[in-house]
Design a protein around this motif. Structure first.
Motif, PDB file in Angstrom:
ATOM      1  N   GLN A   1     -49.651 -43.961-116.929  1.00 47.09           N
ATOM      2  CA  GLN A   1     -49.916 -45.502-116.713  1.00 47.09           C
ATOM      3  C   GLN A   1     -51.151 -45.581-116.092  1.00 47.09           C
ATOM      4  O   GLN A   1     -52.326 -46.436-116.562  1.00 47.09           O
TER       5      GLN A   1
ATOM      6  N   CYS B   1     -44.398 -43.642-106.101  1.00 49.22           N
ATOM      7  CA  CYS B   1     -43.117 -44.241-106.771  1.00 49.22           C
ATOM      8  C   CYS B   1     -42.396 -44.748-105.688  1.00 49.22           C
ATOM      9  O   CYS B   1     -42.576 -44.513-104.403  1.00 49.22           O
TER      10      CYS B   1
ATOM     11  N   PRO C   1     -49.344 -38.246-103.802  1.00 47.58           N
ATOM     12  CA  PRO C   1     -48.478 -39.526-104.031  1.00 47.58           C
ATOM     13  C   PRO C   1     -47.557 -39.840-103.020  1.00 47.58           C
ATOM     14  O   PRO C   1     -46.948 -38.759-102.074  1.00 47.58           O
TER      15      PRO C   1
ATOM     16  N   LYS D   1     -37.938 -47.106-113.858  1.00 52.76           N
ATOM     17  CA  LYS D   1     -37.763 -46.030-114.565  1.00 52.76           C
ATOM     18  C   LYS D   1     -36.589 -45.305-114.537  1.00 52.76           C
ATOM     19  O   LYS D   1     -36.016 -44.547-115.733  1.00 52.76           O
TER      20      LYS D   1
ATOM     21  N   LEU E   1     -48.466 -50.562-111.479  1.00 55.75           N
ATOM     22  CA  LEU E   1     -48.308 -49.220-111.860  1.00 55.75           C
ATOM     23  C   LEU E   1     -47.586 -48.378-111.184  1.00 55.75           C
ATOM     24  O   LEU E   1     -47.012 -47.300-111.718  1.00 55.75           O
ATOM     25  N   LEU E   2     -46.965 -48.940-110.116  1.00 55.19           N
ATOM     26  CA  LEU E   2     -45.953 -48.108-109.385  1.00 55.19           C
ATOM     27  C   LEU E   2     -44.770 -48.244-109.955  1.00 55.19           C
ATOM     28  O   LEU E   2     -43.871 -49.095-109.888  1.00 55.19           O
ATOM     29  N   PRO E   3     -43.956 -47.025-110.331  1.00 51.75           N
ATOM     30  CA  PRO E   3     -42.763 -46.767-111.087  1.00 51.75           C
ATOM     31  C   PRO E   3     -41.471 -47.066-109.973  1.00 51.75           C
ATOM     32  O   PRO E   3     -41.893 -46.630-108.739  1.00 51.75           O
TER      33      PRO E   3
ATOM     34  N   GLN F   1     -44.966 -40.741-115.016  1.00 48.31           N
ATOM     35  CA  GLN F   1     -45.106 -42.044-115.609  1.00 48.31           C
ATOM     36  C   GLN F   1     -46.278 -42.590-114.929  1.00 48.31           C
ATOM     37  O   GLN F   1     -47.027 -43.296-115.772  1.00 48.31           O
ATOM     38  N   TYR F   2     -46.372 -42.537-113.440  1.00 54.50           N
ATOM     39  CA  TYR F   2     -47.449 -43.293-112.864  1.00 54.50           C
ATOM     40  C   TYR F   2     -48.879 -42.743-113.360  1.00 54.50           C
ATOM     41  O   TYR F   2     -49.834 -43.008-113.458  1.00 54.50           O
ATOM     42  N   GLU F   3     -48.848 -41.208-113.404  1.00 51.80           N
ATOM     43  CA  GLU F   3     -50.007 -40.698-114.076  1.00 51.80           C
ATOM     44  C   GLU F   3     -50.519 -41.110-115.263  1.00 51.80           C
ATOM     45  O   GLU F   3     -51.884 -41.342-115.748  1.00 51.80           O
TER      46      GLU F   3
ATOM     47  N   PRO G   1     -51.080 -43.675-105.123  1.00 49.01           N
ATOM     48  CA  PRO G   1     -50.008 -43.305-106.173  1.00 49.01           C
ATOM     49  C   PRO G   1     -49.028 -42.922-105.530  1.00 49.01           C
ATOM     50  O   PRO G   1     -48.772 -42.676-104.261  1.00 49.01           O
TER      51      PRO G   1
END
Length: 210
Positions: free
Chosen positions: A124, A49, A3, A98, A74-76, A120-122, A47
């Motif tokens: 979602q 944030c 990530p 977030k 999807l990116l927090p 959270q990303y994982e 992946p």
């Protein structure tokens, strides 16, 4: 794929110091001096944030967040600000941020916020992949199976479906079996749940089906 923590901040000293800090903790970091620069190089499938400054020249953090909802939903986002702004915090949270942190927050608080964002990303991503798989299964139904499916998820009986489509009840049963088999479900309730998940029916319509 490892990530990436995207730091978007027009304050060079803060941006550089934070990038070094996160890199020292083993994180992959990319830094940008503006929201436009960040969006220009954004990869929606990557992946990670975003650590996003609230107040910047040009597009504000909230404006960038709205663009992210379109380009990389999807990116927090973890907002960073040098000023406590309750109104902006509430707006950011409602839009899906977030966390909302002061730039003066400790390293521990920042790392915890990043950890929560990556978790959270994982989650979602897993949910996104699950829904995509369900959409693919429904798309694989034949035209007639799709018609039967649309009646089934709305609680229609076999004889009602047969009458509506002008086919025999036995043929409906055959198509019903094929629908259940292609969707990989054992009960009508599971089929209805898939339909609700991908938006074919309202979720509250899924509850009564046993």
């Amino acid at each position: 794929m490892k990530p990436v923590i995207h730091i978007v901040d027009d304050d060079k000293s803060y941006r550089t110091a934070t990038a070094r800090l996160l890199a020292a903790h083993g994180l992959k970091v990319e830094a940008y001096e503006s929201g436009d620069q960040f969006l220009a190089g954004l990869s929606a499938c990557e992946p990670g944030c975003v650590l996003l400054d609230l107040q910047m020249p040009g597009q504000s953090g909230l404006q960038i967040q709205r663009r992210l909802c379109e380009l990389a939903p999807l990116l927090p986002v973890v907002f960073l600000t040098g000023e406590g702004d309750i109104k902006a915090s509430v707006e950011a949270m409602k839009a899906g941020a977030k966390d909302f942190l002061e730039k003066s927050s400790t390293t521990a608080v920042l790392m915890e916020a990043i950890d929560r964002a990556l978790i959270q990303y994982e989650r979602q991503l897993a949910e996104h992949d699950r829904l995509q798989a369900q959409r693919t299964l429904v798309a694989g139904l034949s035209p007639r199976e799709a018609e039967v499916f649309r009646f089934l998820i709305r609680g229609r009986l076999n004889k009602q479906i047969a009458y509506a489509l002008g086919i025999s009840e036995r043929t409906v049963k055959v198509h019903r079996h094929q629908v259940m088999d292609k969707l990989g479900v054992r009960s009508l309730a599971e089929a209805v749940s898939i339909a609700a998940n991908i938006g074919l029916i309202d979720r509250d319509m899924a509850s009564p089906v046993g």
